[in-house]
Structures are given as structure tokens and as C-alpha cells.
Design a protein around this motif. Structure first.
Motif, PDB file in Angstrom:
ATOM      1  N   ARG A  85       0.837  -1.203   0.000  1.00  0.00           N
ATOM      2  CA  ARG A  85       0.000   0.000   0.000  1.00  0.00           C
ATOM      3  C   ARG A  85       0.869   1.249   0.000  1.00  0.00           C
ATOM      4  N   ARG A  86       0.356   2.297  -0.653  1.00  0.00           N
ATOM      5  CA  ARG A  86       0.987   3.611  -0.601  1.00  0.00           C
ATOM      6  C   ARG A  86       0.077   4.518   0.225  1.00  0.00           C
ATOM      7  N   PHE A  87       0.682   5.144   1.221  1.00  0.00           N
ATOM      8  CA  PHE A  87      -0.073   6.007   2.129  1.00  0.00           C
ATOM      9  C   PHE A  87       0.160   7.471   1.771  1.00  0.00           C
ATOM     10  N   LEU A  88      -0.833   8.288   2.092  1.00  0.00           N
ATOM     11  CA  LEU A  88      -0.744   9.739   1.936  1.00  0.00           C
ATOM     12  C   LEU A  88      -0.229  10.351   3.226  1.00  0.00           C
ATOM     13  N   CYS A  89       0.789  11.208   3.112  1.00  0.00           N
ATOM     14  CA  CYS A  89       1.310  11.901   4.291  1.00  0.00           C
ATOM     15  C   CYS A  89       0.425  13.116   4.562  1.00  0.00           C
ATOM     16  N   GLY A  90      -0.114  13.197   5.769  1.00  0.00           N
ATOM     17  CA  GLY A  90      -1.026  14.282   6.102  1.00  0.00           C
ATOM     18  C   GLY A  90      -0.358  15.524   6.649  1.00  0.00           C
ATOM     19  N   ALA A  91       0.970  15.524   6.828  1.00  0.00           N
ATOM     20  CA  ALA A  91       1.648  16.704   7.369  1.00  0.00           C
ATOM     21  C   ALA A  91       1.703  17.792   6.306  1.00  0.00           C
ATOM     22  N   ALA A  92       1.315  19.025   6.703  1.00  0.00           N
ATOM     23  CA  ALA A  92       1.258  20.114   5.725  1.00  0.00           C
ATOM     24  C   ALA A  92       2.641  20.572   5.289  1.00  0.00           C
ATOM     25  N   ASP A  93       3.623  20.520   6.186  1.00  0.00           N
ATOM     26  CA  ASP A  93       4.957  21.019   5.852  1.00  0.00           C
ATOM     27  C   ASP A  93       5.894  19.933   5.328  1.00  0.00           C
ATOM     28  N   CYS A  94       5.377  18.733   5.073  1.00  0.00           N
ATOM     29  CA  CYS A  94       6.225  17.637   4.571  1.00  0.00           C
ATOM     30  C   CYS A  94       6.266  17.683   3.044  1.00  0.00           C
ATOM     31  N   PRO A  95       7.445  17.654   2.429  1.00  0.00           N
ATOM     32  CA  PRO A  95       7.513  17.684   0.954  1.00  0.00           C
ATOM     33  C   PRO A  95       7.064  16.379   0.299  1.00  0.00           C
ATOM     34  N   ARG A  96       7.026  15.298   1.042  1.00  0.00           N
ATOM     35  CA  ARG A  96       6.625  14.012   0.466  1.00  0.00           C
ATOM     36  C   ARG A  96       5.117  13.881   0.548  1.00  0.00           C
ATOM     37  N   ARG A  97       4.485  13.557  -0.575  1.00  0.00           N
ATOM     38  CA  ARG A  97       3.035  13.406  -0.602  1.00  0.00           C
ATOM     39  C   ARG A  97       2.620  11.976  -0.302  1.00  0.00           C
ATOM     40  N   THR A  98       3.349  10.992  -0.859  1.00  0.00           N
ATOM     41  CA  THR A  98       2.997   9.593  -0.632  1.00  0.00           C
ATOM     42  C   THR A  98       4.269   8.823  -0.270  1.00  0.00           C
ATOM     43  N   PHE A  99       4.067   7.698   0.375  1.00  0.00           N
ATOM     44  CA  PHE A  99       5.197   6.821   0.697  1.00  0.00           C
ATOM     45  C   PHE A  99       4.680   5.395   0.732  1.00  0.00           C
ATOM     46  N   ALA A 100       5.578   4.448   0.401  1.00  0.00           N
ATOM     47  CA  ALA A 100       5.204   3.039   0.327  1.00  0.00           C
ATOM     48  C   ALA A 100       5.280   2.392   1.701  1.00  0.00           C
ATOM     49  N   GLU A 101       4.484   1.377   1.875  1.00  0.00           N
ATOM     50  CA  GLU A 101       4.461   0.606   3.119  1.00  0.00           C
ATOM     51  C   GLU A 101       5.791  -0.153   3.275  1.00  0.00           C
ATOM     52  N   PRO A 102       6.507   0.048   4.379  1.00  0.00           N
ATOM     53  CA  PRO A 102       7.822  -0.615   4.524  1.00  0.00           C
ATOM     54  C   PRO A 102       7.671  -2.027   5.081  1.00  0.00           C
ATOM     55  N   PHE A 103       8.628  -2.924   4.649  1.00  0.00           N
ATOM     56  CA  PHE A 103       8.735  -4.287   5.186  1.00  0.00           C
ATOM     57  C   PHE A 103      10.218  -4.526   5.514  1.00  0.00           C
ATOM     58  N   PHE A 104      10.632  -3.987   6.646  1.00  0.00           N
ATOM     59  CA  PHE A 104      12.053  -3.971   6.950  1.00  0.00           C
ATOM     60  C   PHE A 104      12.614  -5.368   7.192  1.00  0.00           C
ATOM     61  N   GLN A 105      11.873  -6.276   7.765  1.00  0.00           N
ATOM     62  CA  GLN A 105      12.375  -7.614   8.068  1.00  0.00           C
ATOM     63  C   GLN A 105      12.369  -8.522   6.847  1.00  0.00           C
ATOM     64  N   LEU A 106      11.456  -8.277   5.943  1.00  0.00           N
ATOM     65  CA  LEU A 106      11.266  -9.198   4.823  1.00  0.00           C
ATOM     66  C   LEU A 106      12.114  -8.840   3.612  1.00  0.00           C
ATOM     67  N   VAL A 107      12.127  -7.568   3.222  1.00  0.00           N
ATOM     68  CA  VAL A 107      12.749  -7.210   1.959  1.00  0.00           C
ATOM     69  C   VAL A 107      13.214  -5.757   2.039  1.00  0.00           C
TER      70      VAL A 107
END
Length: 534
Positions: A83-105
Motif C-alpha cells: 500500500r501507498r499512504f498519503l502523508c497528512g503533514a502540511a509542511d512535509c515535501p513528500r506526498r505519498t510513501f510506500a508501506e515498509p517491510f524492513f524484516q522481509l525485503v
């Protein structure tokens, strides 16, 4: 009861692949020898990698096809919905980010972390082509460039500046290009590899990483200069192995200058008396023994037993499957020893010239080509094969018939080896050589003195030894002794302290093994990675 079964299922699934806690398995299918797992993320949201804001809002979804380690001899693939999530912070330059799986890949990877780790280990052990063959047998299906990329992506190991640094060179292409390996003598591990064996890179490395107190090196001038420029306060130690090897080359030069002293006194023109034979065959002091003698003894007894029973000689030969001549010989022999045929040598065209060949062989000329050439020059009707066969019989004769003088290399080995490592014949040969040449006898004394200085760490006596060798004016040894003055402090430290370049030589041997694995096709960067990480 259901909860316990679900817990057991999660436990067994965690044994199948890592990172099971991050995903929910929706389906497992098997087709065409491949196990495919359909999974999706379990978390309700994710943290923005830039601002750290937690978001629940899903922007979209996409699928990643991840290859994992084989399972029970089958390929294993994870089809993961991300899933790609929307960042709700107004001052954040990133609009979307992918769901991380740090242990798997890892992000953007097509292999799971544990498969990627396995490929790294295969690549470090066998490199490209050989590693690809092993990976195919294990079911990984990775090509040689995939393995090389995995190795090159690994970070260099982090290390602290060694207190005792070992420096030595190794050949990238023998006789053309060389590199330098740096090791921690105390920890017996490689700390870095330099692209050349010049003074500049070594000095720059020592300046960049201060703290080296002792530098163990060979007697190359470039390493001495680099250590002096990069670490002027460090103590330089010349390696004892290289010192002894340099002495060995000097001894060989000295022995070669006295080559005439190694030759035996020239023998007289007459040959040693040969063994007299009767009837063309040497007289045996005792009866023959062995399987052949046992067979002849049994056959002789059988033939005479059949004769006593009244059988004819022809019938006996036919019964035993022999020829008539063989049957007659056994029947007419009073003793079984008389059945042994006499091997009379056939006359050859070399017979008139054998005394000359034997005399030249006794003088030390053992080359078949040279002897044949001398006979042909004298218009002797002989062939190369005739001369070679006769020389072979002379070489198999007892040692007192024709004794060859020792070679330069053989005498050098006698002089430089420990006396306890010499055989009785070697000691006798060395004693004979030293008795005929007073200068080699003096050289042997200097060699023993240097060996004692080296073995007992008496570096303070080096100056006295150099003066004694200089007075003797022996070829080879005098030049070696005077050359020690150019590196006197490092040589004295090497003959006094316990530090040496032994661990560096071991690292060079391991580097040779790595080079063979890479079939000589690896560039310096890949070779450096393999040396540091393998």
C-alpha cells in the motif's frame, strides 16, 4: 482451541520465511514446481520516512514479486501487495510513501533479505561463474553478474588502525602489475589493499590513519620510503624470512664462483673392474627366490613325477599345454635351477665404444646427447637409442662406479639448511666439499653465524658479522653484507624483535586462492572486496 491452532500456524510459518509478523498470508498455491504465497501488509498505517508522521490514508496499492529461498526443493515466490499512504503533514515535501517491510525485503529489491544474504555468501565464496553454477544447483537461479553485484554492494569492513602493520606485495599479473596488502599483525587479518606497490599510496594511507607504531615489511625500498614518509615515528622491522632468502641467493652466487672446487679429482683412463661372469651370466651366490623360482621348482617336480609314472616327454608337454622344447628342457634338467635360461646380451655396434662411454661417464659427462654427438663425430655407427640404453645401465650402477659431483644448488641447500635437517649422505658430501675449498669453508662459518644471530635474536651482533664478511671478500656474501648497511636499523630490529611478516605471507597465500577462483578476470575493485570480506 482455535487460538492455539492459529498460534501454532504462525509459529510454523515464521520458520518458513522471515518477516511473517509483518504480513498476512492470504493464499498458498503450488504450480509448475513453484510455491507461491499471496500476502499483504498487516499494519494499519505507516510512518512517513521524511517527517515521521503516522498516516492511515491509503493512496493506492501495487504488487511486488519477491523471490525467496527454495522450499523442499521447489521455488518459493511471495506475491506481496504493498500500500501507498498519503502523508497528512502540511509542511512535509513528500506526498505519498510506500508501506515498509524492513524484516522481509529491502526497498526496490526483488529478492528477500535472506535470499540476498545467501547470494552474498555464495558470491564471496566462489565469485562469478563458479558461484552461478552452485546457485543453480541450490535452486537460487542467480547469474554471475548478480552475484558480483551483491559482492560489490557490500560495505567495506570497519576496523581500527592497527598498532603493528604488515606490508607485502602480491601479483595482479605476474611480472607486470603488483598491488600491496596491509594486515594487522596482531589480529592476523587484512585491513586494506592498495592498487600499487609504490611508496606514495602507502604513505598516504599511513597519514590518513595515524597510530601505526611498528611496520613489518620486506626489504623493498619503496615500502621503506613509504613508511618513513607516512609514519616517521614508527619502527620499521625487516622480515627474517626475506633476510634468509636474500642470504640464500648470496650463498648460491658464492658457490657458483667456486664451481671448480665441487668437481671430484679426474679419474684415470682405466675403468673400474667389472664383475666377471661365467657363461655369459653372473654367478649367483644363492639360489633364486620369488614367485618365478617357486613356479619353476613346482613345474620341475611335476614333470619328473610324471616321468617316474611312465609318461613320455611328448605326452607330458601336451598334458601341461607346453611346447615340446619346454617339456624336453624340464625333463632333461637334473635340478630345477638348470631350467633358468641364461640372458646372454646380444652384440651391438656400440660394444667397441662402450669403454669410451664408460670413461666419459666417470668423468662426469652424463648427457646422452653430448656422448652421442662425440661418437658420431668419431664416425661411430651408433644410434641415440644405443647410447641412451647403455647410459641408463651406468646410472643404475653402484655409487662408487661413477660418482657425480654435487651441483651448485645442491651445495647451497647443504649450506643454508639446518644441520639437523641434513641426511648422513648430505653431511658427508658437504664435509668433502669444504675440505677441498677453504673459501667455501669460511663461507659456511659466516652462514652458521648469521643463522645463530637470526634464530637467537642477537641483532646487536650484526655489525660485527658484517665486518667479518667484508674482510673475507667472498663473492656474493660480501655484497649481501654491505647491502645490509642501507637498511641497517630495520634489519637490526628484525633480528632483535619477535615481530615478522609471517601473517602477511599467509594473507598473500589466501589472495592467490581468491585469484584462482576468479580465473584472473576480476578487476582490482572486485578483488579488493573479495580479499577484505571473504
Amino acid at each position: 482451541m482455535v487460538l492455539v491452532m492459529q498460534t501454532d500456524a504462525l509459529f510454523w510459518q515464521s520458520l518458513v520465511f522471515d518477516g511473517i509478523d509483518e504480513v498476512d498470508v492470504e493464499a498458498v498455491t503450488t504450480a509448475f514446481g513453484t510455491v507461491e504465497v499471496v500476502a499483504k501488509g498487516r499494519a494499519t498505517g505507516g510512518l512517513c520516512p521524511d517527517c515521521g508522521h503516522f498516516s492511515y490514508r491509503v493512496h493506492d496499492r501495487y504488487q511486488r514479486r519477491l523471490k525467496d529461498l527454495p522450499l523442499a526443493g521447489r521455488g518459493f515466490v511471495i506475491r506481496l501487495t504493498v500500500r501507498r499512504f498519503l502523508c497528512g503533514a502540511a509542511d512535509c515535501p513528500r506526498r505519498t510513501f510506500a508501506e515498509p517491510f524492513f524484516q522481509l525485503v529491502a526497498p526496490h529489491a526483488r529478492f528477500t533479505k535472506r535470499l540476498n544474504c545467501a547470494l552474498e555468501r555464495v558470491g564471496l565464496a566462489l565469485a562469478g561463474r563458479a558461484g552461478a553454477r552452485l546457485a543453480a544447483q541450490l535452486g537460487f537461479g542467480a547469474g554471475r553478474m548478480t552475484l558480483i553485484r551483491r559482492v560489490m554492494a557490500l560495505p567495506d569492513p570497519r576496523f581500527s588502525t592497527p598498532r603493528v602493520l604488515g606490508v607485502d606485495d602480491f601479483a595482479i599479473r605476474r611480472g607486470q602489475s603488483y598491488s600491496t596488502v596491509l594486515t594487522s599483525v596482531e589480529e592476523h587479518r587484512v585491513v586494506d589493499v592498495l592498487p600499487t606497490r609504490e611508496a606514495g599510496p602507502l604513505a598516504a594511507w599511513l597519514i590518513r590513519l595515524p597510530g601505526v607504531e611498528i611496520v613489518c615489511r620486506d626489504r623493498a625500498g619503496a615500502y621503506a620510503e613509504g613508511a618513513r614518509r607516512g609514519a616517521p615515528d614508527a619502527l620499521q622491522v625487516a622480515d627474517r624470512f626475506h633476510l634468509w632468502r636474500g642470504l640464500g641467493r648470496a650463498v648460491q652466487t658464492c658457490v657458483a664462483a667456486h664451481r671448480d672446487c665441487l668437481r671430484n679429482p679426474s679419474p684415470s683412463g682405466t675403468m673400474p673392474p667389472t664383475i666377471r661372469v661365467a657363461g655369459g651370466r653372473p654367478q649367483a651366490d644363492s639360489d633364486p627366490v620369488g614367485r618365478r623360482a617357486d613356479r619353476k621348482k613346482a613345474a620341475h617336480a611335476l614333470v619328473h613325477e610324471l616321468l617316474a609314472q611312465g609318461h613320455s616327454r611328448r605326452a607330458i608337454a601336451r598334458h601341461l599345454g607346453w611346447g615340446l622344447d619346454t617339456g624336453l628342457r624340464y625333463a632333461s634338467a637334473a635340478r630345477w635351477q638348470d631350467t633358468i635360461r641364461e640372458n646372454r646380451p646380444r652384440p651391438t655396434r656400440l660394444d667397441p665404444y662402450k669403454p669410451y662411454v664408460e670413461r666419459r661417464f666417470a668423468e662426469g659427462c652424463t648427457s646422452v646427447t653430448r656422448l652421442h654427438g662425440e661418437l658420431v663425430a668419431a664416425d661411430a655407427p651408433v644410434t641415440y637409442q644405443m647410447v641412451r640404453a647403455h647410459v641408463a645401465t651406468l646410472r643404475g650402477a653402484p655409487a662408487d662406479v661413477a660418482r657425480r659431483p654435487p651441483s651448485v644448488r645442491q651445495v647451497t641447500g647443504w649450506l643454508t639448511r639446518h644441520p639437523a635437517a641434513l641426511s648422513d649422505d648430505d653431511r658427508a658430501g658437504l664435509k668433502d666439499v669444504l675440505a677441498r675449498c677453504s673459501e667455501l669453508d669460511a663461507a659456511a662459518g659466516h652462514i652458521r653465524d648469521f643463522g645463530e644471530i637470526l634464530a637467537e635474536r642477537r641483532g646487536a651482533a650484526l655489525s660485527t658479522w658484517i665486518d667479518a664478511v667484508d674482510v673475507s671478500q667472498l663473492p656474493g656474501l660480501t655484497g649481501f653484507a654491505l647491502h645490509l648497511h642501507r637498511d641497517f636499523d630495520a634489519v637490526t630490529a628484525g633480528l632483535t624483535l619477535d615481530w615478522s611478516s609471517g601473517s602477511v605471507e599467509g594473507a598473500v597465500n589466501r589472495i592467490k586462492k581468491i585469484k584462482r577462483q576468479l580465473y584472473g578476470r576480476a578487476g582490482f575493485e572486485l578483488l579488493r572486496k573479495m580479499i577484505l570480506l571473504q
